[in-house]
Every structure is written in structure tokens, then in C-alpha cells.
Scaffold this motif. Structure first.
Motif, PDB file in Angstrom:
ATOM      1  N   LEU A 200       0.831  -1.206   0.000  1.00  0.00           N
ATOM      2  CA  LEU A 200       0.000   0.000   0.000  1.00  0.00           C
ATOM      3  C   LEU A 200       0.863   1.252   0.000  1.00  0.00           C
ATOM      4  O   LEU A 200       0.505   2.258  -0.628  1.00  0.00           O
ATOM      5  N   ALA A 201       1.984   1.204   0.726  1.00  0.00           N
ATOM      6  CA  ALA A 201       2.881   2.358   0.736  1.00  0.00           C
ATOM      7  C   ALA A 201       3.463   2.612  -0.647  1.00  0.00           C
ATOM      8  O   ALA A 201       3.640   3.771  -1.055  1.00  0.00           O
ATOM      9  N   LEU A 305      -8.125   7.867   1.324  1.00  0.00           N
ATOM     10  CA  LEU A 305      -8.427   7.536   2.715  1.00  0.00           C
ATOM     11  C   LEU A 305      -7.483   6.437   3.177  1.00  0.00           C
ATOM     12  O   LEU A 305      -7.413   5.371   2.558  1.00  0.00           O
ATOM     13  N   VAL A 306      -6.754   6.696   4.256  1.00  0.00           N
ATOM     14  CA  VAL A 306      -5.823   5.715   4.802  1.00  0.00           C
ATOM     15  C   VAL A 306      -6.247   5.415   6.238  1.00  0.00           C
ATOM     16  O   VAL A 306      -6.132   6.270   7.118  1.00  0.00           O
ATOM     17  N   ASP A 323      -7.345   0.518   3.071  1.00  0.00           N
ATOM     18  CA  ASP A 323      -7.974   0.039   4.304  1.00  0.00           C
ATOM     19  C   ASP A 323      -6.935  -0.706   5.141  1.00  0.00           C
ATOM     20  O   ASP A 323      -6.865  -1.937   5.138  1.00  0.00           O
ATOM     21  N   ALA A 324      -6.125   0.070   5.864  1.00  0.00           N
ATOM     22  CA  ALA A 324      -5.039  -0.505   6.658  1.00  0.00           C
ATOM     23  C   ALA A 324      -4.668   0.468   7.763  1.00  0.00           C
ATOM     24  O   ALA A 324      -5.079   1.633   7.763  1.00  0.00           O
ATOM     25  N   ASP A 325      -3.885  -0.012   8.695  1.00  0.00           N
ATOM     26  CA  ASP A 325      -3.395   0.810   9.785  1.00  0.00           C
ATOM     27  C   ASP A 325      -2.573   1.969   9.211  1.00  0.00           C
ATOM     28  O   ASP A 325      -1.550   1.750   8.563  1.00  0.00           O
ATOM     29  N   PRO A 326      -2.985   3.229   9.433  1.00  0.00           N
ATOM     30  CA  PRO A 326      -2.248   4.344   8.834  1.00  0.00           C
ATOM     31  C   PRO A 326      -0.816   4.449   9.343  1.00  0.00           C
ATOM     32  O   PRO A 326       0.072   4.867   8.591  1.00  0.00           O
ATOM     33  N   ALA A 328       1.149   1.956  10.094  1.00  0.00           N
ATOM     34  CA  ALA A 328       1.944   0.965   9.368  1.00  0.00           C
ATOM     35  C   ALA A 328       2.229   1.415   7.942  1.00  0.00           C
ATOM     36  O   ALA A 328       3.342   1.232   7.425  1.00  0.00           O
ATOM     37  N   VAL A 329       1.232   2.024   7.307  1.00  0.00           N
ATOM     38  CA  VAL A 329       1.430   2.477   5.925  1.00  0.00           C
ATOM     39  C   VAL A 329       2.446   3.617   5.875  1.00  0.00           C
ATOM     40  O   VAL A 329       3.336   3.634   5.018  1.00  0.00           O
ATOM     41  N   LEU A 330       2.349   4.572   6.800  1.00  0.00           N
ATOM     42  CA  LEU A 330       3.304   5.675   6.821  1.00  0.00           C
ATOM     43  C   LEU A 330       4.721   5.175   7.137  1.00  0.00           C
ATOM     44  O   LEU A 330       5.703   5.662   6.568  1.00  0.00           O
ATOM     45  N   ALA A 331       4.809   4.219   8.079  1.00  0.00           N
ATOM     46  CA  ALA A 331       6.121   3.657   8.404  1.00  0.00           C
ATOM     47  C   ALA A 331       6.738   2.985   7.180  1.00  0.00           C
ATOM     48  O   ALA A 331       7.948   3.113   6.918  1.00  0.00           O
ATOM     49  N   ALA A 332       5.921   2.270   6.417  1.00  0.00           N
ATOM     50  CA  ALA A 332       6.429   1.627   5.205  1.00  0.00           C
ATOM     51  C   ALA A 332       6.822   2.670   4.160  1.00  0.00           C
ATOM     52  O   ALA A 332       7.798   2.485   3.417  1.00  0.00           O
ATOM     53  N   LEU A 333       6.069   3.772   4.109  1.00  0.00           N
ATOM     54  CA  LEU A 333       6.410   4.856   3.194  1.00  0.00           C
ATOM     55  C   LEU A 333       7.779   5.443   3.545  1.00  0.00           C
ATOM     56  O   LEU A 333       8.606   5.730   2.662  1.00  0.00           O
ATOM     57  N   VAL A 334       8.037   5.590   4.843  1.00  0.00           N
ATOM     58  CA  VAL A 334       9.337   6.109   5.291  1.00  0.00           C
ATOM     59  C   VAL A 334      10.447   5.116   4.946  1.00  0.00           C
ATOM     60  O   VAL A 334      11.524   5.503   4.460  1.00  0.00           O
TER      61      VAL A 334
END
Length: 579
Positions: A200-201, A305-306, A323-326, A328-334
Motif C-alpha cells: 500500500l505504501a 483515505l488511509v 484500508d489498513a493501519d495508517p 503501518a502504511v506511513l512507516a512503510a512509506l518512510v
């Protein structure tokens, strides 16, 4: 050894991490109270009103991220509890309400205080049930916990007939609430949560890379991850707005911060949101105030929508749902950005140079906000003798409190000065009701101090709100919870007065009258201070902060100073109705 339903329920809740029960005790759940009191390592807080109990439970859950427990009796008790449950629903706060019901044999016979509690609470919760047999109470409680902590966290309600609590229960405890079987993850079939977040990231990174002016609207800091959000916006180059009453999610002095989407947001602060082509909403529903009366997202904007269980707003434009933990998605983006940088990647590939657009937006925010956090009284903002200006109180308090302060904020026009003049850091914690429920701040402060005893806890409330639930100051005294309550007293329901003045040019039913709140506080066992001299603002606040006991500061304000930059007389005079 045979256990009772009450004893089993208590063990379930304790194993799920619940440590405090807030209640006005009622005869319909006496065995549950007895079992809770006998349990080691938990606290039973008897409050002065069920609304206080519900607000305390909501504040605890908001602060800890774990479901909190509110107990109320049938009929009137359940009705009183409802305001805090509605607050939890609007704020997506996990809360478990257990409601005592009339005896099972008396149901449907117009019994004393009988109400169909499941039907009553269904619109206010994501899950509401009534036990029909004693042996199903533990399984229903486990189901309730799963619902409270599910994809869309929120309140649940379980009604239990009074006679069920003493029934024997020897079937073995069902899976404890929150057990691994029911853990919520973003993964699809065969994927780990990290793998799903990484995918997702990557998708989100592609959207950000092709955007000209991306911005994010951020929800609770604990939900999105404050440090992770900071790292993500720096890595991906997007600007950050905080959602209504979610200002503690991000440092306002960070160069990527663009503003708070609350009430009365100036056009220059909204300009970056108007110009955005990609609008991410992170970990929050897009409520009416955050969306500026449903103005945003604009039809041409791509909405992303995250978060889990977020309601999808009506939007004619393109919408992407992750549709996921925001967090976790932001951490993966980083992680992705960090890996790309190490491999020679030089930053966002956006063709529209979002850095320069964001810098211009940040400059507009600073012009709007910088003077506010250092507040110097503008010409023409003098107050009547014996009153102080709310902005001076807010900015003085900001200078005095430590960086780990917990602030609880009530509803009312006084709060506009708080939102306008505070200057938030991500180390602050803000507990405030997005549904605008009056009476929230004092009970919320009590719960916050009980769970974070080393933190300074300050409640900001108007005279209307403090007269609704301020009696919970006695609860603070009894539990030795030294909160500081700033009660802004202007003698009226200010928000309604402003609406009436704007709409009708006259006032109706908004008078409260001048009160001696300091003496009232002393009558409840707390300290009381009066703040009515502009020359003593900092001295009085400093004394209250160091007194070491629950205290109330009676902040006398001018009713004409109705909102930042607005005078009530100026709203009334055009219609020929001066104050």
C-alpha cells in the motif's frame, strides 16, 4: 471452583487490559460492582453523574488506546450515560458500556425503569445487545470487545438483567477479549501485515510522486504515529493539516504544518487545501468541521483515505481507499523513501514542485498564526474592568506548562481562543470532543490525571460546561488527582449568543449569570482562585499550577469578547440591538 457470571466478566475485562471502571453505582449490577471491588490491581471510580463516568471512560480510552469501562443502571442511568457514548462514537474511541437491566422475569411488564436498552443504544454505538440468558454474558462480552476494537473503533453497549450476574458459570472462560484470534490486520490472504503495508505504501508513493500539491489531513496522533507522520511528510514532501481537535498530532512549528481545520479557519490558511490536487485523510473520518461544512474534498481533488473502517464521504471525484493501519502504511512509506535515498534517489519526483507550493502555504500560515502564539493585545481589544482577555490567559498558560502537558478541552466559544492562540507541539496531549459535547473537560481531566499522575493536566472549560459536570471536581479531590481547571466565565452560552446575534440580531435564553466559582470549588474540597486582573494573569496561573491540589481558576472574561477578532456588540449593532 464454580464462578459467577459477574466474576467471569471481571476476569475477562482484566485480561483484556481494563483497569478502571467508572460508574454511578446502581442496584441492577450490584454483583458486578462487588466482583470488581474484590479484584486486585483495578480501580472503581464512583462519579457524581453518569455523564461524568462516560466522559472519563472516553478520555481514558482516548489517552491509552485501550477500551475503557463505563457502568450504568437501567433507564435514567443509561440515559445519562448516553452523551459520553455518543462522544466516543463520533471520536472513534473504544468504550465498553455495561448497562444493568431489570430482572429477566420482569422484562416486558412495564417494570421500574425498564427500557429496551439495546434498541436505545443501537444508534449511538457500533454494537448493542442484551443478554437473553445468563450463560451467554461472557461470550457477548468477548464479542463486544472485538467490536469496540475492530476496524472502526468505537463504543459498544451490553445490557445484562440484574439476576444474571449471580448465576453460576462453569463453562470455562471464552476467549478473552482482544485475544489473538481476533487481531485486526490489514493483510490479505497469504500476506503479513508488513507485506500489505509495504504494498500500500508503494501505491501511495506513486500517487504522491505524480501529485503537484499533495496535502494530508491527520487524525489522532496515537493512530497515525506522531514521529512516523513527521518522517513521512519530510520524505514524501506533503503538507499537513490537523483534523478538528486533533492538533496534538503534529508540531505546529514544523515547516510542513499548514493549519488546523477547526471553526472559523481563515481563507489564507485554507488556500493550500483549495489548491491541492491530492488530499490524504489519515486515520480519521472526514467530519463536517474538518471538511469545513463539507466543502472538502473539492470535486477535482483525488481523495485518499488511509485507515481501517473509515466512512467514505460523498465525493464526486476520484477516491482511493487504503484500508489498513495508517501508522503501518506511513512507516512503510518512510522505509521505502529511506531505501530509495540510500540507492541514490534525490527526493519527490512531483512535476509540480510541491516543495515551493508548500513553502508558500507555510508562509501564509506563519503570517496568520505567529502573532497569535505570542499574543499582544491589538488596539481596540480592551476588556471591561474586572475581566481578562481569554487570549492572554491561553498564551500565558502556554508559557508556564511543561511540554508533556495533557489538555482537556470543552465545547464553547472560549475554546476558539485556545485553538487560535495555543501553539501545539506533538509532545502535548489534547483530549477534546469532536461532537461538541459540553461538560467534557472536567471529567476527562480527572481520568487523565488518574492514568498519567506525573503529567500536568489542565482542563479548559466555559461556565456553561463547568456547571454541567464540574461536580466531578469532588471526584478529583476524593482520588487525590490534582487537576487544574480554567473556567472561562462570561455569564452566557457564548456560542449560541454569537449564532443568535449573527442570525437574529438579538439574544434569547443564553444568560447564565455571574457566579463565584472559586468559592464553589472550595465547597467541593478543591482550591479556588479568581483571575480578574490582567496584571496578574501569569501569577495566578503559576500559583494554580504549583498548588498540588485539585483547583479551579475562575477566569472572569468580558462577554463582549465573543470570539477571536469578534465583538458581540458589533454583531448586534447592525440590527439595532447593542449590548
Amino acid at each position: 471452583m464454580t464462578q459467577t457470571v459477574a466474576g467471569t466478566a471481571v476476569r475477562q475485562l482484566v485480561e483484556a487490559g481494563v483497569r478502571t471502571a467508572y460508574t454511578v453505582p446502581g442496584e441492577s449490577f450490584l454483583p458486578l460492582l462487588d466482583a470488581w471491588e474484590a479484584e486486585h490491581g483495578v480501580r472503581l471510580v464512583s462519579t457524581r453523574h453518569e455523564s461524568g463516568a462516560a466522559f472519563m471512560a472516553e478520555a481514558e480510552a482516548k489517552l491509552t488506546g485501550r477500551p475503557a469501562l463505563a457502568l450504568a443502571s437501567r433507564g435514567p442511568g443509561a440515559a445519562n450515560l448516553a452523551i459520553g457514548v455518543h462522544t466516543a462514537r463520533q471520536d472513534q474511541t473504544p468504550l465498553i458500556a455495561i448497562l444493568g437491566q431489570v430482572e429477566s422475569g420482569a422484562r416486558g411488564r412495564e417494570s421500574f425503569q425498564e427500557v429496551d436498552l439495546a434498541a436505545m443504544y443501537a444508534p449511538l454505538t457500533g454494537w448493542a445487545r442484551e443478554a437473553r440468558a445468563a450463560e451467554e454474558v461472557p461470550s457477548l462480552l468477548a464479542e463486544a470487545h472485538r467490536a469496540a476494537t475492530g476496524p472502526r473503533p468505537g463504543p459498544v453497549a451490553l445490557a445484562v438483567p440484574a439476576d444474571f450476574w449471580t448465576a453460576a458459570y462453569d463453562e470455562g472462560m471464552p476467549l478473552a477479549p482482544g485475544g489473538d484470534q481476533h487481531a485486526q490486520t490489514a493483510r490479505s490472504s497469504g500476506e503479513s501485515a508488513d507485506e500489505s503495508a509495504d504494498g500500500l505504501a508503494e501505491h501511495l508513493a506513486g500517487l504522491l510522486s505524480s501529485a503537484h500539491r499533495p496535502v494530508a489531513i491527520c487524525g489522532p496522533g496515537d493512530r497515525v504515529g506522531r514521529e512516523t507522520l513527521r518522517a513521512a511528510c519530510e520524505a514524501a514532501g506533503f503538507g499537513v493539516y490537523s483534523a478538528f481537535r486533533r492538533q496534538d498530532c503534529f508540531d505546529e512549528d514544523h515547516p510542513h504544518f499548514l493549519g488546523h481545520l477547526g471553526l472559523g479557519v481563515p481563507a489564507q490558511v485554507r488556500q493550500a487545501l483549495d489548491e491541492a490536487d491530492l488530499v490524504m485523510v489519515l486515520g480519521t473520518r472526514l467530519d463536517a468541521i474538518t471538511a469545513q461544512d463539507h466543502r472538502y474534498p473539492l470535486p477535482h481533488q483525488h481523495l485518499v483515505l488511509v485507515g481501517t473502517g473509515l466512512p467514505r464521504p460523498r465525493h464526486p471525484g476520484l477516491t482511493t481507499v487504503l484500508d489498513a493501519d495508517p501508522h503501518a502504511v506511513l512507516a512503510a512509506l518512510v522505509r521505502r523513501a529511506t531505501g530509495a535515498t540510500e540507492a541514490g534517489y534525490q527526493g519527490p519526483r512531483s512535476p509540480g514542485a510541491p516543495q515551493s507550493a508548500r513553502a508558500a502555504a507555510r508562509e501564509r500560515w506563519e503570517r496568520h498564526h505567529a502573532a497569535a502564539v505570542r499574543y499582544a493585545r491589538p488596539t481596540g481589544e480592551a476588556t471591561r474592568p474586572g475581566t481578562v482577555h481569554p487570549a492572554e490567559v491561553v498564551t500565558a498558560l502556554r508559557r508556564l506548562v511543561p511540554d508533556d502537558v495533557i489538555l482537556t478541552n470543552d465545547a464553547g466559544n472560549f475554546s476558539a481562543f485556545f485553538h487560535r492562540h495555543w501553539g501545539f507541539r506533538a509532545t502535548h496531549r489534547l483530549l477534546a470532543p469532536c461532537n461538541g459535547a459540553m461538560g467534557y473537560a472536567v471529567p476527562a481531566a480527572v481520568a487523565a490525571k488518574l492514568h498519567r499522575p506525573r503529567n500536568t493536566v489542565v482542563a479548559l472549560v466555559g461556565d456553561g460546561g463547568v456547571l454541567m459536570t464540574g461536580q466531578e471536581i469532588e471526584t478529583a479531590v476524593r482520588h487525590a488527582a490534582p487537576i487544574v481547571v480554567l473556567a472561562f466565565q462570561n455569564g452566557m452560552y457564548g456560542t449560541i449568543a454569537m449564532h443568535q446575534a449573527t442570525s437574529h440580531g438579538r439574544l434569547a435564553g443564553v444568560d447564565i449569570g455571574r457566579l463565584d466559582l472559586a468559592t464553589w470549588a472550595r465547597g467541593l474540597g478543591a482550591e479556588g482562585f479568581v483571575l480578574d486582573d490582567p496584571a496578574r494573569v501569569e501569577a495566578v496561573l503559576a500559583e494554580a499550577l504549583r498548588c498540588g491540589r485539585p483547583c479551579v481558576v475562575d477566569v472572569r472574561t468580558d462577554p463582549d469578547v465573543i470570539a477571536p477578532g469578534r465583538r458581540l456588540s458589533g454583531l448586534l449593532e447592525p440590527a439595532g440591538h447593542p449590548t
